[in-house]
Design a protein around this motif. Structure first.
Motif, PDB file in Angstrom:
ATOM      1  N   LEU A   1       5.412  -1.123  -3.968  1.00  0.00           N
ATOM      2  CA  LEU A   1       5.695  -2.529  -3.681  1.00  0.00           C
ATOM      3  C   LEU A   1       4.457  -3.394  -3.899  1.00  0.00           C
ATOM      4  O   LEU A   1       4.560  -4.554  -4.313  1.00  0.00           O
ATOM      5  N   ALA A   2       3.288  -2.821  -3.637  1.00  0.00           N
ATOM      6  CA  ALA A   2       2.038  -3.580  -3.788  1.00  0.00           C
ATOM      7  C   ALA A   2       1.825  -4.051  -5.211  1.00  0.00           C
ATOM      8  O   ALA A   2       1.126  -5.051  -5.439  1.00  0.00           O
ATOM      9  N   ARG A   3       2.420  -3.373  -6.180  1.00  0.00           N
ATOM     10  CA  ARG A   3       2.288  -3.798  -7.575  1.00  0.00           C
ATOM     11  C   ARG A   3       2.924  -5.162  -7.812  1.00  0.00           C
ATOM     12  O   ARG A   3       2.569  -5.863  -8.765  1.00  0.00           O
ATOM     13  N   TYR A   4       3.849  -5.544  -6.936  1.00  0.00           N
ATOM     14  CA  TYR A   4       4.624  -6.771  -7.139  1.00  0.00           C
ATOM     15  C   TYR A   4       4.154  -7.924  -6.256  1.00  0.00           C
ATOM     16  O   TYR A   4       4.813  -8.961  -6.216  1.00  0.00           O
ATOM     17  N   ARG A   5       3.038  -7.742  -5.563  1.00  0.00           N
ATOM     18  CA  ARG A   5       2.526  -8.784  -4.681  1.00  0.00           C
ATOM     19  C   ARG A   5       1.093  -9.131  -5.040  1.00  0.00           C
ATOM     20  O   ARG A   5       0.277  -8.238  -5.296  1.00  0.00           O
ATOM     21  N   PRO A   6       0.731 -10.419  -5.041  1.00  0.00           N
ATOM     22  CA  PRO A   6      -0.679 -10.779  -5.181  1.00  0.00           C
ATOM     23  C   PRO A   6      -1.437 -10.390  -3.919  1.00  0.00           C
ATOM     24  O   PRO A   6      -0.870 -10.359  -2.840  1.00  0.00           O
ATOM     25  N   GLY A   7      -2.714 -10.088  -4.069  1.00  0.00           N
ATOM     26  CA  GLY A   7      -3.516  -9.717  -2.913  1.00  0.00           C
ATOM     27  C   GLY A   7      -3.432  -8.238  -2.606  1.00  0.00           C
ATOM     28  O   GLY A   7      -3.260  -7.405  -3.496  1.00  0.00           O
ATOM     29  N   ILE A   8      -3.525  -7.891  -1.336  1.00  0.00           N
ATOM     30  CA  ILE A   8      -3.623  -6.500  -0.901  1.00  0.00           C
ATOM     31  C   ILE A   8      -2.488  -6.168   0.056  1.00  0.00           C
ATOM     32  O   ILE A   8      -2.226  -6.902   1.003  1.00  0.00           O
ATOM     33  N   LEU A   9      -1.818  -5.055  -0.197  1.00  0.00           N
ATOM     34  CA  LEU A   9      -0.777  -4.537   0.686  1.00  0.00           C
ATOM     35  C   LEU A   9      -1.067  -3.069   0.912  1.00  0.00           C
ATOM     36  O   LEU A   9      -1.171  -2.292  -0.045  1.00  0.00           O
ATOM     37  N   ARG A  10      -1.185  -2.678   2.185  1.00  0.00           N
ATOM     38  CA  ARG A  10      -1.537  -1.312   2.518  1.00  0.00           C
ATOM     39  C   ARG A  10      -0.616  -0.753   3.585  1.00  0.00           C
ATOM     40  O   ARG A  10       0.040  -1.506   4.305  1.00  0.00           O
ATOM     41  N   CYS A  11      -0.638   0.573   3.694  1.00  0.00           N
ATOM     42  CA  CYS A  11       0.150   1.270   4.716  1.00  0.00           C
ATOM     43  C   CYS A  11      -0.779   2.156   5.524  1.00  0.00           C
ATOM     44  O   CYS A  11      -1.538   2.960   4.956  1.00  0.00           O
ATOM     45  N   ASP A  12      -0.739   2.024   6.835  1.00  0.00           N
ATOM     46  CA  ASP A  12      -1.557   2.854   7.709  1.00  0.00           C
ATOM     47  C   ASP A  12      -1.096   4.309   7.595  1.00  0.00           C
ATOM     48  O   ASP A  12       0.106   4.588   7.619  1.00  0.00           O
ATOM     49  N   PRO A  13      -2.032   5.253   7.455  1.00  0.00           N
ATOM     50  CA  PRO A  13      -1.651   6.672   7.352  1.00  0.00           C
ATOM     51  C   PRO A  13      -0.791   7.152   8.510  1.00  0.00           C
ATOM     52  O   PRO A  13      -0.015   8.105   8.352  1.00  0.00           O
ATOM     53  N   ALA A  14      -0.890   6.499   9.674  1.00  0.00           N
ATOM     54  CA  ALA A  14      -0.129   6.934  10.845  1.00  0.00           C
ATOM     55  C   ALA A  14       1.372   6.791  10.636  1.00  0.00           C
ATOM     56  O   ALA A  14       2.163   7.471  11.302  1.00  0.00           O
ATOM     57  N   VAL A  15       1.795   5.896   9.735  1.00  0.00           N
ATOM     58  CA  VAL A  15       3.229   5.689   9.501  1.00  0.00           C
ATOM     59  C   VAL A  15       3.616   6.017   8.065  1.00  0.00           C
ATOM     60  O   VAL A  15       4.764   5.815   7.663  1.00  0.00           O
ATOM     61  N   ALA A  16       2.692   6.539   7.293  1.00  0.00           N
ATOM     62  CA  ALA A  16       2.930   6.742   5.861  1.00  0.00           C
ATOM     63  C   ALA A  16       4.024   7.756   5.564  1.00  0.00           C
ATOM     64  O   ALA A  16       4.647   7.706   4.496  1.00  0.00           O
ATOM     65  N   ASP A  17       4.300   8.678   6.492  1.00  0.00           N
ATOM     66  CA  ASP A  17       5.276   9.731   6.229  1.00  0.00           C
ATOM     67  C   ASP A  17       6.697   9.367   6.653  1.00  0.00           C
ATOM     68  O   ASP A  17       7.617  10.174   6.500  1.00  0.00           O
TER      69      ASP A  17
END
Length: 320
Positions: free
Chosen positions: A264-280
């Protein structure tokens, strides 16, 4: 013209300055607009920005002094952080320098899309190319060939017969040239994506020939594969999800939230991240790409996560 090494250092310093400013959370709306303009002005800017993000994501694995400096937000540390980050950005593998100075270089692509933008173009021979988010292509039609240089991003191509074939006695080959090799369709509809360290190819109709210098393979309809300069993977059955972007949709089927957010981050300007605690957390569903904010809000409603906004352009998905 400045020497290539000097250009790299200059762009690396600019990317580092932007990164540290935005990471501080103190960027004004005007500065964020200026940042997006800088990012889209040259493919090298985007590449340096992506490198800065990778380095930041690995900051916890850097030597303690360097990593801690990059993670601090105080003004006293900012100049030091910029210098250290610029050094790391400029140390990107030699492929950047080769791309910048090699035979196929292009300071500005003939056609390009920004983050979240898609575009449809029709070439002189009737071939249709759909550009996905953050994509750059150059077109080189001459007496010998019809070549599309994919500088980065993703394209869907529907080829058309060469209109000059009768005059020239034989059709000019149609070629998609990438950093790792070429893809030559045999009358077809296919996707080529160059992101990170490989090229992905998916064939919807017809067939394509893939050549990376080491070997040549044929990929048939409803097959997909990936390749780099050293190898071409065995073909796999084409996943329908690989073409969903052409309909403005991003989909998931028991996909890790971390992987979904990265896409999804490919489609947004700026930075979008996911915390490893919820990544799974596993995600299933189809979402309209025209509103990525709505996608994020939906995820926060359905799953035990929330959105942390450092700025409008810096979002992290964390545990609720």
């Amino acid at each position: 013209m400045a020497a290539p090494e000097l250009v790299i250092r200059q762009v690396a310093m600019q990317a580092a300055e932007w990164f540290v400013l935005i990471d501080s959370g103190e960027a004004t709306p005007q500065e964020l607009v200026a940042f997006e303009q800088w990012r889209g002005a040259d493919p090298a800017h985007e590449q340096a920005w992506q490198q800065a993000q990778r380095i930041s994501g690995l900051a916890s694995n850097l030597p303690q002094q360097t990593g801690s400096t990059l993670r601090r937000k105080t003004r006293l540390d900012r100049r030091k952080a910029i210098k250290q980050l610029a050094i790391l950005i400029a140390a990107v593998p030699a492929g950047w320098l080769g791309w910048r100075t090699g035979e196929q270089q292009g300071w500005l692509a003939d056609y390009r899309t920004a983050a979240g933008e898609q575009r449809r173009i029709v070439l002189a021979d009737g071939t249709v190319i759909q550009l996905n988010t953050a994509t750059r292509v150059d077109i080189d039609y001459n007496a010998a060939s019809r070549t599309v240089h994919l500088r980065g991003g993703e394209i869907l191509i529907t080829t058309s017969p060469d209109p000059d074939a009768q005059r020239n006695g034989k059709p000019r080959p149609f070629i998609v040239q990438t950093a790792y090799g070429r893809v030559q369709p045999l009358g077809t509809r296919f996707v080529v994506r160059h992101i990170d360290d490989h090229v992905f190819v998916a064939v919807q109709e017809g067939a394509v020939q893939i050549s990376n210098g080491a070997r040549t393979d044929i990929l048939h309809a409803n097959e997909e594969t990936r390749f780099d300069a050293d190898a071409i993977d065995q073909p796999q059955a084409l996943s329908p999800r690989e073409l969903n972007w052409t309909r403005g949709v991003i989909s998931a089927d028991e996909t890790r939230l971390g992987d979904f957010i990265a896409e999804l981050a490919r489609y947004r300007p700026g930075i979008l991240r996911c915390d490893p605690a919820v990544a799974d957390i596993r995600v299933t569903g189809a979402y309209q790409l025209q509103d990525t904010d709505a996608i994020l809000l939906n995820l926060a409603k359905v799953f035990p996560v929330k959105l942390e906004y450092r700025t409008r352009y810096w979002v992290t998905v964390v545990a609720r």
